[in-house]
Enzyme design. Structure first.
Site, PDB file in Angstrom:
ATOM      1  CG  HIS A 170      -8.180   0.318   8.180  1.00 55.75           C
ATOM      2  ND1 HIS A 170      -8.525   1.363   9.039  1.00 55.75           N
ATOM      3  CD2 HIS A 170      -7.511  -0.293   9.152  1.00 55.75           C
ATOM      4  CE1 HIS A 170      -8.041   1.349  10.220  1.00 55.75           C
ATOM      5  NE2 HIS A 170      -7.602   0.393  10.314  1.00 55.75           N
TER       6      HIS A 170
ATOM      7  CD  GLU B   9      -3.804  -3.896  13.930  1.00 58.74           C
ATOM      8  OE1 GLU B   9      -2.905  -4.791  13.938  1.00 58.74           O
ATOM      9  OE2 GLU B   9      -3.676  -2.689  13.820  1.00 58.74           O
TER      10      GLU B   9
END
Length: 217
Positions: free
Chosen positions: A17, A90
């Site tokens: 990202h 994550e």
């Protein structure tokens, strides 16, 4: 898990990202839902136009805002829909989450050092790296299995999750996964399908490469 039933020429692009405010502060985000900065949106906008040239067949992404917003830029360019999956989030890092790099070393120095040595550590009481791979790699492989021959899957996720997924798909021992350097914001790595399974073709790339020609091809 890294084997294939005959090479079909597929590719997996693992795309980190864009920038967040916590990235700038070197603050551990983990599974907390932090948004992109304006710079992060611009990074995703630029990278999406490069990745679109790979003519992806499918896009999957973590459901956290920073990954979802990054994936949305590629969706806009390609017209492909994005499938969001919490398995691509994550690493959950418990008490480490929200702390800066310096605060982690100050408060959890021994734990941090053990992690860097490759020991199986629950950072902040959170997930083991192998547990992250256990949830993320199957999501990636299931989507890759649906690709046409020579197809390309783009996976929009997070630095730690991408590292563990690459390690698992390449069949590397978990203690060696740290040897895979980190990804810069909005950079990507590419796995290609060979006769003996997945192989790492690019790592931490930010532009489209020239083909490999010669003895190593």
């Amino acid at each position: 898990m890294n084997g294939t039933q005959g090479a079909r020429g597929r590719r997996i692009v693992l795309w980190r990202h864009g920038q967040t405010g916590w990235n700038i502060e070197r603050r551990f985000q983990g599974s907390l839902d932090i948004e992109l900065t304006d710079t992060g949106v611009a990074q995703a906008h630029r990278a999406a136009r490069l990745l679109a040239a790979l003519k992806p067949d499918a896009i999957i992404a973590s459901d956290l805002k920073r990954a979802a917003a990054t994936a949305a830029e590629l969706s806009t360019v390609t017209g492909l829909s994005v499938t969001h999956d919490a398995g691509l989030r994550e690493t959950y890092a418990g008490k480490w989450q929200g702390l800066t790099h310096e605060e982690i070393i100050e408060r959890f120095g021994d734990e941090y050092a053990a992690w860097k040595r490759g020991e199986p550590i629950r950072r902040g009481g959170g997930e083991l790296e192998t547990e992250v791979a256990d949830r993320a790699a199957p999501v990636v492989l299931e989507s890759a299995d649906k690709l046409p021959d020579d197809g390309t899957l783009v996976v929009v996720s997070h630095g730690g999750t991408i590292r563990t997924t690459i390690g698992r798909l390449l069949g590397l021992e978990p203690r060696t996964w740290e040897a895979l350097g980190g990804l810069s914001n909005c950079c990507w790595s590419v796995l290609g399908e060979g006769a003996r399974g997945w192989r790492l073709l690019e790592h931490n790339a930010g532009s489209l490469p020239e083909p490999v020609l010669g003895d190593d091809d």
